[in-house]
Design an enzyme around this catalytic site. Structure first.
Site, short mmCIF file in Angstrom:
data_model
loop_
_atom_site.label_atom_id
_atom_site.label_comp_id
_atom_site.label_asym_id
_atom_site.label_seq_id
_atom_site.Cartn_x
_atom_site.Cartn_y
_atom_site.Cartn_z
N HIS A 99 0.88 -1.18 0.00
CA HIS A 99 0.00 0.00 0.00
C HIS A 99 0.91 1.22 0.00
CE1 HIS A 99 -2.30 -3.00 2.41
NE2 HIS A 99 -3.39 -2.46 1.90
N ASP A 102 2.38 2.11 3.35
CA ASP A 102 3.33 1.16 3.96
C ASP A 102 4.77 1.60 3.72
OD1 ASP A 102 1.08 -0.46 4.27
OD2 ASP A 102 1.55 -1.68 2.51
C1 XUL Z 1 -7.27 -6.47 4.38
C2 XUL Z 1 -6.48 -6.89 3.22
C3 XUL Z 1 -5.67 -5.85 2.56
C4 XUL Z 1 -5.61 -5.98 1.08
C5 XUL Z 1 -4.92 -4.84 0.39
O1 XUL Z 1 -8.00 -7.46 4.99
O2 XUL Z 1 -6.49 -8.05 2.87
O3 XUL Z 1 -4.40 -5.89 3.10
O4 XUL Z 1 -4.99 -7.16 0.68
O5 XUL Z 1 -5.45 -3.62 0.73
#
Ligand code: XUL
Ligand code: CO
Length: 435
Positions: A99, A102
């Site tokens: 993300h 992150d």
């Molecule tokens: C949350 C989840 C996230 C997604 C990406 O449950 O799985 O980490 O994979 O936003």
């Protein structure tokens, strides 16, 4: 600087090895079905769980020992890149996911955030060129900051919608810069808590508008990246719009988005929805919509997203049977959206946990291949559906019958006999492939 001190590159030593820091089943270069195992499994590491997560839970503070953390958040972010690529290389993992939040501090403005992202992705790009490691997918975090308390693309607040668009626009530019193979939309807070104050139609229309703008922008910048929706039924909102594979596919079809999106399916999200992982993959396969997998598992006694490392061999095998049915996972991959338990706080736990997950997938993959080779499920299903091979069943399949002729047939064949499925012995025989 070396972060994972004393840990050499993890190699395959075979099932008899007693070395915890070795693969006992995952042999990256072993040729399976005509290509190296690593090209089938396309493992990825998740930045958020592996690099950023502190091990906090609702009752306790961060516990994880992470030697890259410094007082200055930008120094920490830079250290993380080094540590992350060291870990990827030591594990022999060739893909990663992140993300935006992150990888770089958000600073005090979007401008500052984007500048920080530019600095960090410059470093990542260098590391990727040196190592051959690739970006499986990135995404925008539209759920952690308080501004997103009502969601991003389904917020009631148009300013938040615009802010979300800015992050996704930047995310697509970073995806292009790093050669991302997929781009994920997990509906973090895209859902609602109460219908009493929610205009569901407006929110769903807005989400579709958002996706259409993202499609237009990826085309405009000439970045042919595969878009993925990641379904999840609840948490953080009570009713997440992308509840499961079937709900997400209905949404995509309603808004004529089905040609532009596939699904990123996560094991623990499937179980939260009351499904199995293999059910979700099978539903996606029905629509030719399997994109990528987030590998993890929930705890059978807990009703939330525990994101444990996948070690349940039966579950993984059945998921891999569906992946084989789909003809493989590329350009998707198997991303460990999994976090070490709070009690596994040491640096080397990050290595051990991924070894455990990768070995489980390697075993599951091999068991799935054997099941396919032996036509284990094919034979069962052929026998079970034999009534559609000839006679009235074949007429139904061929479309040469109608309700009246079926009714006339039923009048003559009222003495119906069903065959037992003997499912207990089927399950017992299945165990022979697994253990
Ligand atoms: C949350 C989840 C996230 C997604 C990406 O449950 O799985 O980490 O994979 O936003
Ligand atoms: Co996920």
């Amino acid at each position: 600087m070396e972060y994972f001190k004393g840990i050499e590159k993890i190699v395959y030593e075979g099932p008899k090895s007693s070395n915890d820091f070795a693969y006992r089943h995952y042999d990256a270069d072993e040729i399976v079905l005509g290509k190296p195992m690593k090209e089938h499994l396309r493992f990825g590491l998740a930045y958020w769980h592996t690099m950023t997560n502190g091990g906090n839970d609702p009752f306790g503070d961060a516990v994880n020992e992470r030697t890259w953390v410094e007082n200055d958040p930008m120094v920490t972010a830079i250290n993380r890149v080094d540590a992350f690529f060291e870990l990827l290389e030591k594990l022999g993992v060739e893909y990663f996911c992140f993300h935006d939040v992150d990888i770089a501090p958000q600073g005090n403005s979007l401008e500052e955030f984007f500048e920080n992202l530019d600095v960090i992705t410059d470093l990542m790009k260098e590391k990727m060129a040196q190592t051959g490691i690739k970006l499986l997918w990135n995404t925008a975090n539209l759920f952690t900051h308080p501004r997103f308390l009502n969601g991003g693309a389904t917020s009631n607040n148009a300013d938040v919608y615009a802010y979300s668009a800015a992050q996704v626009k930047k995310g697509l530019e970073l995806s292009k810069k790093l050669g991302g193979q997929n781009y994920v939309f997990w509906g973090g807070r895209e859902g609602y808590e109460s219908l009493l104050n929610t205009d569901m139609n407006l929110e769903l229309d807005n989400m579709a508008r958002f996706f259409k703008m993202a499609i237009a922008y990826k085309k405009k910048i000439g970045h042919d990246v595969q878009f993925l929706i990641e379904p999840k039924p609840k948490e953080p909102t009570t009713h997440q719009y992308d509840f499961d594979a079937a709900t997400s596919l209905a949404f995509l079809q309603k808004y004529d988005l089905q040609d532009d999106f596939k699904l990123n399916l996560e094991a623990n999200h499937a179980t939260l929805a009351g499904h199995t992982f293999e059910h979700e993959i099978a539903v996606a396969n029905t629509y030719n919509a399997l994109g990528s997998l987030d590998a993890n598992q929930g705890h059978p006694l807990l009703g939330w997203d525990t994101d444990e490392f996948p070690t349940n061999l039966m579950d993984v095998t059945l998921a891999m049977v569906e992946v084989l049915d789909a003809g493989g996972i590329a350009p998707g991959g198997i991303n460990f959206d999994a976090k070490v338990r709070r009690t596994s706080f040491a640096m080397d736990d990050l290595v051990l946990a991924h070894i455990a997950g990768m070995d489980t997938f390697a075993r599951g993959f091999k068991a799935a291949i054997k099941l396919k080779e032996d036509k284990f499920f094919t034979n069962l299903k052929e026998e079970r559906y034999a009534s559609f091979k000839s006679g009235i069943g074949k007429e139904i399949i061929d479309g040469t019958t109608d309700l009246e002729s079926l009714a006339a047939y039923a009048m003559e064949h009222q003495d119906i006999t069903n065959k037992s499925g003997h499912i207990e012995i089927v399950k017992s025989k299945l165990n022979d492939y697994i253990y």
